[in-house]
Design a protein around this motif. Structure first.
Motif, mmCIF file in Angstrom:
data_model
loop_
_atom_site.group_PDB
_atom_site.id
_atom_site.type_symbol
_atom_site.label_atom_id
_atom_site.label_comp_id
_atom_site.label_asym_id
_atom_site.label_seq_id
_atom_site.Cartn_x
_atom_site.Cartn_y
_atom_site.Cartn_z
ATOM 1 N N LEU A 1 0.850 -1.412 0.190
ATOM 2 C CA LEU A 1 0.016 -0.050 -0.012
ATOM 3 C C LEU A 1 0.732 1.096 0.030
ATOM 4 N N ILE A 2 1.992 1.338 0.668
ATOM 5 C CA ILE A 2 2.816 2.161 0.671
ATOM 6 C C ILE A 2 3.293 2.793 -0.786
ATOM 7 N N ALA A 3 3.667 1.422 -1.275
ATOM 8 C CA ALA A 3 4.413 1.641 -2.648
ATOM 9 C C ALA A 3 3.424 2.351 -3.606
ATOM 10 N N ARG A 4 2.140 1.728 -3.550
ATOM 11 C CA ARG A 4 1.071 2.133 -4.440
ATOM 12 C C ARG A 4 0.629 3.657 -4.358
ATOM 13 N N ARG A 5 1.083 4.360 -3.153
ATOM 14 C CA ARG A 5 0.869 5.807 -2.979
ATOM 15 C C ARG A 5 2.220 6.320 -3.608
ATOM 16 N N GLU A 6 3.117 5.698 -4.125
ATOM 17 C CA GLU A 6 4.453 6.071 -4.485
ATOM 18 C C GLU A 6 5.410 6.793 -3.477
ATOM 19 N N TRP A 7 5.021 6.455 -2.227
ATOM 20 C CA TRP A 7 5.985 6.636 -1.129
ATOM 21 C C TRP A 7 7.023 6.026 -1.049
ATOM 22 N N VAL A 8 8.176 6.563 -0.285
ATOM 23 C CA VAL A 8 9.404 5.454 -0.392
ATOM 24 C C VAL A 8 9.239 4.607 1.187
ATOM 25 N N LEU A 9 9.696 3.324 0.853
ATOM 26 C CA LEU A 9 9.494 2.574 2.096
ATOM 27 C C LEU A 9 10.911 2.497 2.761
ATOM 28 N N LEU A 10 10.899 2.788 4.154
ATOM 29 C CA LEU A 10 12.204 2.652 4.719
ATOM 30 C C LEU A 10 12.225 1.615 6.016
ATOM 31 N N THR A 11 13.037 0.650 5.929
ATOM 32 C CA THR A 11 12.906 -0.420 7.081
ATOM 33 C C THR A 11 14.200 -0.711 7.403
ATOM 34 N N GLY A 12 14.479 -1.693 8.331
ATOM 35 C CA GLY A 12 16.063 -1.902 8.791
ATOM 36 C C GLY A 12 16.709 -2.757 7.874
ATOM 37 N N GLY A 13 15.794 -3.274 6.686
ATOM 38 C CA GLY A 13 16.608 -3.721 5.450
ATOM 39 C C GLY A 13 17.134 -5.124 5.609
ATOM 40 N N ARG A 14 17.006 -5.697 6.615
ATOM 41 C CA ARG A 14 17.316 -7.116 6.712
ATOM 42 C C ARG A 14 16.414 -8.181 6.194
ATOM 43 N N ASP A 15 16.907 -9.322 5.771
ATOM 44 C CA ASP A 15 16.139 -10.396 5.077
ATOM 45 C C ASP A 15 15.198 -11.184 6.131
ATOM 46 N N VAL A 16 14.859 -10.751 7.161
ATOM 47 C CA VAL A 16 13.946 -11.429 8.102
ATOM 48 C C VAL A 16 12.939 -10.499 8.571
ATOM 49 N N GLY A 17 11.596 -11.322 9.314
ATOM 50 C CA GLY A 17 10.692 -10.532 9.668
ATOM 51 C C GLY A 17 9.830 -9.564 9.128
ATOM 52 N N ALA B 1 -3.719 -2.699 7.852
ATOM 53 C CA ALA B 1 -2.529 -1.596 6.898
ATOM 54 C C ALA B 1 -3.425 -0.767 6.545
ATOM 55 N N GLU B 2 -4.671 -0.938 5.822
ATOM 56 C CA GLU B 2 -5.287 0.155 5.229
ATOM 57 C C GLU B 2 -5.716 1.214 6.234
ATOM 58 N N ASP B 3 -5.976 1.203 7.371
ATOM 59 C CA ASP B 3 -6.214 1.868 8.645
ATOM 60 C C ASP B 3 -5.177 2.673 8.891
ATOM 61 N N ALA B 4 -4.072 2.064 8.591
ATOM 62 C CA ALA B 4 -2.536 2.698 8.881
ATOM 63 C C ALA B 4 -2.484 3.897 7.717
ATOM 64 N N ILE B 5 -2.689 3.304 6.617
ATOM 65 C CA ILE B 5 -2.529 4.111 5.283
ATOM 66 C C ILE B 5 -3.352 5.400 5.329
ATOM 67 N N ASN B 6 -4.850 5.343 5.881
ATOM 68 C CA ASN B 6 -5.709 6.571 6.103
ATOM 69 C C ASN B 6 -5.107 7.399 7.121
ATOM 70 N N VAL B 7 -4.458 6.967 8.203
ATOM 71 C CA VAL B 7 -3.989 7.696 9.404
ATOM 72 C C VAL B 7 -2.727 8.503 8.728
ATOM 73 N N ILE B 8 -1.908 7.874 8.018
ATOM 74 C CA ILE B 8 -0.767 8.635 7.123
ATOM 75 C C ILE B 8 -1.304 9.644 6.277
ATOM 76 N N LEU B 9 -2.261 9.243 5.463
ATOM 77 C CA LEU B 9 -2.715 10.314 4.460
ATOM 78 C C LEU B 9 -3.194 11.474 4.884
ATOM 79 N N LYS B 10 -3.909 11.312 6.289
ATOM 80 C CA LYS B 10 -4.276 12.756 6.984
ATOM 81 C C LYS B 10 -3.050 13.412 7.286
#
Length: 177
Positions: free
Chosen positions: A27-43, A149-158
């Motif tokens: 959902l973050i990618a569909r909004r064309e936002w950049v996703l930042l994580t800890g980058g590891r190949d787990v969890g 996750a959809e509710d999280a996106i709505n909070v971010i959008l606001k």
């Protein structure tokens, strides 16, 4: 400018948190936002990046603690810090908003605490009532709690809409009267 959304979560995550992270990344990618994580190949890190890569032209950034850590194959830009857990502060300060998918690890809890200390908005995705109560007491209005996750996106959008309106008002001469 593209918004940067930090998705934080434990390496040893619950099945529910993994699924939430995967959906959230997409959902973050569909909004064309950049996703930042800890980058590891787990969890949660791996799952969020995997979800984002379902979307063409998505951009994922992983901030890793050391050269010893394996980078998720879904990370586009890997930043190796050699800072161990201190890299958590880089993750937090480089994101406009933080979503915590599960609070089962001390690293994730530290990221939430660092975000609140920095005045960043934090969204708890799938938090237990005890976790929610604890972090809302610490962060008050900076903390939101959602179950999907959809509710999280709505909070971010606001939040981003408020930021855009504030930026527009600040740049317009008539906005100062």
């Amino acid at each position: 400018m593209r918004y940067v959304v930090g998705v934080m979560g434990p390496a040893k995550a619950r099945k529910k948190d993994i699924e939430n992270a995967r959906v959230l990344g997409e959902l973050i990618a569909r909004r064309e936002w950049v996703l930042l994580t800890g980058g590891r190949d787990v969890g949660v890190m791996h799952a969020a990046n995997q979800g984002a890569k379902k979307v063409a032209r998505s951009l994922t950034v992983g901030v890793l603690p050391s050269t010893r850590d394996r980078v998720s194959k879904y990370v586009d830009v890997a930043i190796i810090t050699e800072m161990g857990s201190a890299r958590n502060n880089i993750c937090v300060l480089s994101s406009q908003v933080i979503v915590a998918c599960g609070l089962g690890g001390s690293g994730t809890v530290s990221e939430v605490a660092l975000a609140l200390k920095a005045g960043k908005e934090v969204i708890l995705l799938g938090a237990t009532p005890v976790e929610e109560k604890f972090f809302k007491k610490l962060g008050r209005s900076l903390v939101s709690s959602v179950q999907t996750a959809e509710d999280a996106i709505n909070v971010i959008l606001k939040r981003f809409e408020q930021d855009d309106a504030h930026d527009l008002e600040a740049t317009q001469p008539w906005g100062r009267f």
